[in-house]
Design a protein around this motif. Structure first.
Motif, short mmCIF file in Angstrom:
data_model
loop_
_atom_site.label_atom_id
_atom_site.label_comp_id
_atom_site.label_asym_id
_atom_site.label_seq_id
_atom_site.Cartn_x
_atom_site.Cartn_y
_atom_site.Cartn_z
N GLY A 43 0.82 -1.21 0.00
CA GLY A 43 0.00 0.00 0.00
C GLY A 43 0.85 1.26 0.00
O GLY A 43 0.55 2.22 -0.72
N LEU A 44 1.93 1.27 0.80
CA LEU A 44 2.83 2.43 0.83
C LEU A 44 3.54 2.62 -0.50
O LEU A 44 3.69 3.74 -0.98
N ILE A 45 3.96 1.51 -1.11
CA ILE A 45 4.58 1.60 -2.42
C ILE A 45 3.58 2.11 -3.45
O ILE A 45 3.91 2.92 -4.32
N ALA A 46 2.32 1.66 -3.31
CA ALA A 46 1.27 2.14 -4.21
C ALA A 46 1.06 3.65 -4.04
O ALA A 46 0.86 4.37 -5.02
N VAL A 47 1.09 4.12 -2.78
CA VAL A 47 0.97 5.57 -2.53
C VAL A 47 2.09 6.32 -3.25
O VAL A 47 1.86 7.35 -3.90
N ARG A 48 3.31 5.79 -3.12
CA ARG A 48 4.45 6.42 -3.80
C ARG A 48 4.23 6.46 -5.31
O ARG A 48 4.46 7.50 -5.96
N LEU A 86 10.76 9.88 6.58
CA LEU A 86 10.89 8.43 6.74
C LEU A 86 11.75 8.08 7.95
O LEU A 86 11.49 7.11 8.66
N GLY A 87 12.78 8.89 8.19
CA GLY A 87 13.67 8.61 9.32
C GLY A 87 13.07 8.97 10.66
O GLY A 87 13.36 8.32 11.67
N LEU A 88 12.22 9.99 10.69
CA LEU A 88 11.69 10.49 11.97
C LEU A 88 10.29 9.99 12.28
O LEU A 88 9.82 10.13 13.42
N SER A 89 9.61 9.41 11.28
CA SER A 89 8.21 9.06 11.48
C SER A 89 8.04 7.83 12.36
O SER A 89 8.79 6.86 12.25
N ALA A 90 7.05 7.91 13.23
CA ALA A 90 6.70 6.77 14.07
C ALA A 90 5.24 6.39 13.88
O ALA A 90 4.74 5.46 14.50
N GLN A 91 4.54 7.12 13.00
CA GLN A 91 3.12 6.89 12.77
C GLN A 91 2.87 6.63 11.28
O GLN A 91 3.59 7.15 10.42
N SER A 92 1.83 5.88 11.00
CA SER A 92 1.56 5.47 9.62
C SER A 92 1.28 6.66 8.72
O SER A 92 1.72 6.69 7.55
N TRP A 93 0.56 7.68 9.22
CA TRP A 93 0.20 8.80 8.36
C TRP A 93 1.44 9.58 7.94
O TRP A 93 1.49 10.14 6.83
N LEU A 94 2.50 9.59 8.79
CA LEU A 94 3.74 10.25 8.41
C LEU A 94 4.48 9.47 7.33
O LEU A 94 5.14 10.06 6.46
N LEU A 95 4.36 8.15 7.38
CA LEU A 95 4.96 7.33 6.33
C LEU A 95 4.26 7.59 5.00
O LEU A 95 4.91 7.64 3.95
N VAL A 96 2.94 7.74 5.03
CA VAL A 96 2.19 8.08 3.82
C VAL A 96 2.64 9.44 3.29
O VAL A 96 2.88 9.61 2.08
N PHE A 97 2.78 10.42 4.19
CA PHE A 97 3.26 11.75 3.83
C PHE A 97 4.63 11.66 3.16
O PHE A 97 4.87 12.29 2.12
N ALA A 98 5.52 10.86 3.74
CA ALA A 98 6.86 10.70 3.18
C ALA A 98 6.81 10.08 1.79
O ALA A 98 7.55 10.50 0.88
N MET A 99 5.93 9.09 1.61
CA MET A 99 5.84 8.43 0.31
C MET A 99 5.25 9.35 -0.76
O MET A 99 5.60 9.25 -1.94
N VAL A 100 4.36 10.25 -0.36
CA VAL A 100 3.81 11.23 -1.31
C VAL A 100 4.92 12.13 -1.84
O VAL A 100 5.04 12.38 -3.04
#
Length: 427
Positions: A43-48, A86-100
């Motif tokens: 899903g994260l790769i798909a977001v990217r 990606l390095g600082l995120s601890a929550q899923s929504w931040l990972l989504v933000f990073a992938m965008v």
């Protein structure tokens, strides 16, 4: 205008710094470390890929309208933001933000730098060296990847976790921003000033018309979808194959599982990227020995299909060393393919819309990758039944991406190879 040797060095430095992504050899492992299953990773790769998809064509049109150097600087800035998140995120929504931001950076970069190289070649009167020069600069990109894999392996070995490599990746991205910002203005020659968004829109519409109406370009985009629509998804599963193989090996038992995985994954990726660098630099020789561009493309298609079949057999039977070897060989094929294939676009396309056309090509591949990523992740989750380390025989769904390769090869055999400049004169 800087001397030719100086510009070749600048182009090569761009690729080298761009590929100092210290997390590349551990992206999936780092996400698994945070408790994300394969469907979530897909899903994260798909977001990217969707972010790249949505940004891809506008980015090419903006590059052709406002300046390709400016769009490259925007790309590097987005990478810096993504890596820090990606390095600082601890929550899923931040990972989504990073992938965008990651996908947006890819969109503004992909195709744009290649058009800068081809513009420079035309200014130098060296258009016939497309494959050779692009292959040379791409080889430096792969050398950057090889070095980053080794450095990342050391970092993970020392720290015992995979997350620190994200933060370090922001440094070369920032240095590359400076490198690109100081490219000579002459590389944006031919781009009419002052057009703004209206000009970008015209480039976008004209780019679509070119892909739709010119069959030679349309066929090239279909080749890209078949060959590269699945590779960005599949290549990262080398990390999981290495992890599963290392656990079964009676080597380095005094080390922790993370340390053993770091060593073997780092070495595997270093070998892959070193050989990929050699392949990219030799793409023009492969093209010549094959009898030309289209015969070389045919050979790469056939080798890729055969490799995918062997990979599936290796995974199902649990032969880890063979699976790792095939992943590396697929990386070599991809780096023979890319310089030859991209030269086909410059050969058959319109120079003034080069970035737009290449963005359409990349966007199409990104859309297909966004479909493959969660689909493959879903199947692997089902087959691995929630195990922390997926067994080798649960990873065979990665070979499903061979289906469009087979269809594309059959189509090429049935309809015949694309003929350069067959439709309308190059404008």
């Amino acid at each position: 205008m800087p001397r030719p040797v100086a510009m070749l060095a600048r182009f090569s430095l761009y690729g080298f710094l761009k590929n100092l992504r210290f997390f590349d050899a551990f992206l999936l492992l780092a996400l698994r470390e945070r408790g994300i299953d394969f469907l979530g990773i897909g899903g994260l790769i798909a977001v990217r890929e969707v972010a790249s998809h949505l940004s891809q064509i506008p980015s090419g049109a903006l590059a052709d309208a406002f300046g390709r150097r400016r769009c490259m600087v925007v790309s590097m800035a987005c990478y810096v933001i993504s890596y820090l998140a990606l390095g600082l995120s601890a929550q899923s929504w931040l990972l989504v933000f990073a992938m965008v931001f990651y996908g947006t950076a890819d969109a503004f970069r992909d195709g744009t730098h290649k058009t800068l190289i081809y513009t420079w070649l035309r200014q130098q009167g060296r258009e016939n060296e497309r494959t050779k020069i692009y292959g040379y600069t791409r080889s430096w990109s792969k050398m950057g990847s090889a070095l980053s894999s080794l450095i990342a392996a050391v970092l993970v070995f020392i720290t015992g976790n995979f997350s620190t490599v994200f933060l370090l990746s922001a440094i070369p991205a920032f240095l590359n921003l400076i490198n690109l910002a100081t490219y000579p203005a002459s590389l944006d020659a031919g781009i009419a000033p002052g057009g703004g968004l209206k000009q970008a829109y015209r480039h976008l519409v004209d780019g679509f018309k070119e892909v739709i109406s010119r069959s030679s370009v349309r066929r090239l985009v279909m080749d890209s979808i078949a060959f590269e629509g699945g590779y960005p998804v599949v290549k990262d599963y080398l990390q999981i194959v290495v992890q599963a193989s290392v656990i079964a090996l009676p080597l380095g038992l005094s080390l922790s599982g993370e340390q053993r995985t770091a060593v073997f994954s780092g070495l595997s990726y270093a070998v892959l990227h070193f050989l990929a660098s050699k392949a990219s630099k030799s793409a023009h020789r492969f093209e010549s020995s094959s009898g030309g561009v289209e015969p070389a493309i045919d050979r790469i298609f056939l080798l890729s299909i055969a490799s995918m079949m062997i990979l599936g057999l290796a995974l199902v039977t649990g032969v880890g060393w063979l699976a790792i070897s095939i992943f590396i060989f697929l990386g070599i094929l991809q780096n023979l393919w890319r310089p030859i294939h991209i030269g086909r676009f410059d050969r058959d396309g319109n120079e003034s819309r080069a970035a737009t056309t290449l963005s359409i090509e990349s966007q199409a591949s990104s859309l297909v990758a966004a479909i493959w990523a969660p689909l493959i992740g879903f199947f692997i989750d089902r087959l691995s039944q929630g195990e922390k380390t997926a067994p080798l025989d649960a990873l065979w769904p990665v070979t499903l991406v061979a289906i469009p390769l087979i269809l594309a090869w059959v189509w090429r055999r049935f309809r015949g190879n694309p003929i350069a400049n067959a439709d309308i004169p190059r404008g």
